[in-house]
Design an enzyme around this catalytic site. Structure first.
Site, PDB file in Angstrom:
ATOM      1  N   GLY A 304       0.564  -1.270   0.156  1.00  0.00           N
ATOM      2  CA  GLY A 304       0.105   0.512  -0.178  1.00  0.00           C
ATOM      3  C   GLY A 304       0.771   1.466  -0.264  1.00  0.00           C
ATOM      4  O   GLY A 304       1.962   1.578  -0.330  1.00  0.00           O
ATOM      5  N   GLU A 305       0.034   2.479   0.476  1.00  0.00           N
ATOM      6  CA  GLU A 305       0.810   3.473   0.647  1.00  0.00           C
ATOM      7  C   GLU A 305       1.620   4.173  -0.400  1.00  0.00           C
ATOM      8  O   GLU A 305       3.022   4.872  -0.373  1.00  0.00           O
ATOM      9  CB  GLU A 305       2.294   3.680   2.322  1.00  0.00           C
ATOM     10  CG  GLU A 305       3.518   2.294   1.541  1.00  0.00           C
ATOM     11  CD  GLU A 305       4.384   2.617   2.485  1.00  0.00           C
ATOM     12  OE1 GLU A 305       5.722   2.849   2.595  1.00  0.00           O
ATOM     13  OE2 GLU A 305       3.964   2.350   4.117  1.00  0.00           O
ATOM     14  N   GLY A 306       0.912   4.009  -2.147  1.00  0.00           N
ATOM     15  CA  GLY A 306       1.257   4.351  -2.928  1.00  0.00           C
ATOM     16  C   GLY A 306       2.554   3.688  -3.243  1.00  0.00           C
ATOM     17  O   GLY A 306       3.324   3.985  -4.545  1.00  0.00           O
TER      18      GLY A 306
END
Length: 338
Positions: A304-306
């Site tokens: 996640g987190e880009g």
């Protein structure tokens, strides 16, 4: 004034989606046909360059101003044991982002992206969506507006990502409500829960779907009832980017799930989006099929987190480097092409 000051403003934005510049697409395709290579030999790099041209409105698109926007939020349903980590980790990771110590810091830097982290009321989790709507109308509109606020005219590319302990459970609920299928088909290990944890996630999603079964089937109602602040933030950013014709790179399962209720009603919402990667979360590939997106990368990532989207920017940059930097047949003195 906030971009999404009212439900009517959100609905109007979703109904009035700008389209890509057809003339720029035609010009970019003509340039591709003139470059010193066999037609189609650069595969998807050619398609990416044309995609970027259409949304930037120029035959030779660039990424001089790229931004990664990472939204963080907490969820009330984590009390049911759906995550391997406590909700306090969300704030801890936001601190890590601020200190420059997270994967997205390294990957955004490598991709030449300006990183923005938007923490949305971390000390005030959403309501437990098994017994109430996750957000009331005001809260959801505020989160959508926070997403829109990070998108500015002049950006050439936007990467969106999220951080929120438990939010793969919310993503599973959004997908199940938007596209059907059982919760077991959408719920996966997330941050690494075992079989018992997945079973708890499935049970929580089943309870949430049952509780909200009679709710209106509109994008806003599904988003506010089953989503989260960071998820609505992603949706708001993507919708505002569309208004400004800024191409978007989506990250993993949760970021894509933020668009599920919108895309189920208005499939064209993803026309300005690229899927940065296909994550290891089992539901992601199914969701990408529903969204009509073909991921650029598949590296088994599930952070996640880009992170996956930021990594994919290097591929997009390569597409533009070849598109803009290669010689044409005329420039190279090759009369008849290849």
């Amino acid at each position: 004034m906030s971009r999404f000051a009212s439900l009517a403003a959100f609905e109007a934005a979703l109904e009035r989606l700008p389209v890509a510049d057809a003339d720029a697409i035609t010009a970019a395709r003509a340039r591709q046909a003139s470059l010193t290579k066999p037609a189609g030999s650069l595969g998807r790099l050619e398609d990416i360059a044309v995609f970027m041209a259409g949304w930037q409105g120029t035959a030779q698109p660039v990424i001089e101003q790229g931004r990664a926007a990472i939204f963080a939020g907490n969820h009330g349903f984590v009390v049911h044991g759906v995550s391997a980590f406590p909700a306090s980790v969300t704030a801890a990771m936001v601190g890590n982002f601020a200190a420059g110590g997270a994967a997205i810091n390294a990957l955004a830097g490598a991709a030449g992206l300006d990183l923005r982290v938007i923490a949305l009321d971390l000390d005030r989790p959403t309501a437990d969506f098994t017994i109430a709507a996750a957000m009331d109308e005001t809260e959801c509109l505020a989160a959508l507006a926070a997403g829109a606020a990070v998108v500015e005219p002049g950006l050439h590319l936007l990467v969106v990502g999220e951080m929120g302990i438990g939010n793969s459970t919310a993503a599973a609920a959004l997908c199940a409500r938007s596209y059907g299928g059982s919760p077991a088909q959408w719920a996966g290990p997330g941050t690494g829960v075992d079989a018992g944890g997945i079973a708890r996630k499935v049970a929580v999603v089943e309870r949430a779907l049952a509780f909200h079964a009679d709710a209106p089937d509109t994008p806003f109602e599904i988003l506010r009832r089953l989503g989260g602040r960071e998820i609505a933030g992603v949706a708001g950013a993507v919708l505002e980017a569309r208004r400004l014709r800024i191409p978007v790179v989506l990250d993993g399962f949760i970021s894509c799930a933020a668009l599920a209720p919108l895309a189920a009603a208005v499939p064209a919402i993803t026309d300005h989006c690229l899927a940065g990667h296909c994550s290891a979360e089992p539901g992601h590939i199914r969701l990408l099929e529903h969204l009509g997106l073909d991921p650029l990368l598949s590296l088994g990532m599930r952070l996640g987190e880009g992170s996956g989207a930021a990594l994919a920017v290097s591929v997009i940059r390569a597409a533009l480097a070849t598109h803009n930097g290669m010689a044409t047949f005329a420039q190279a003195g090759v009369a008849d092409g290849l």
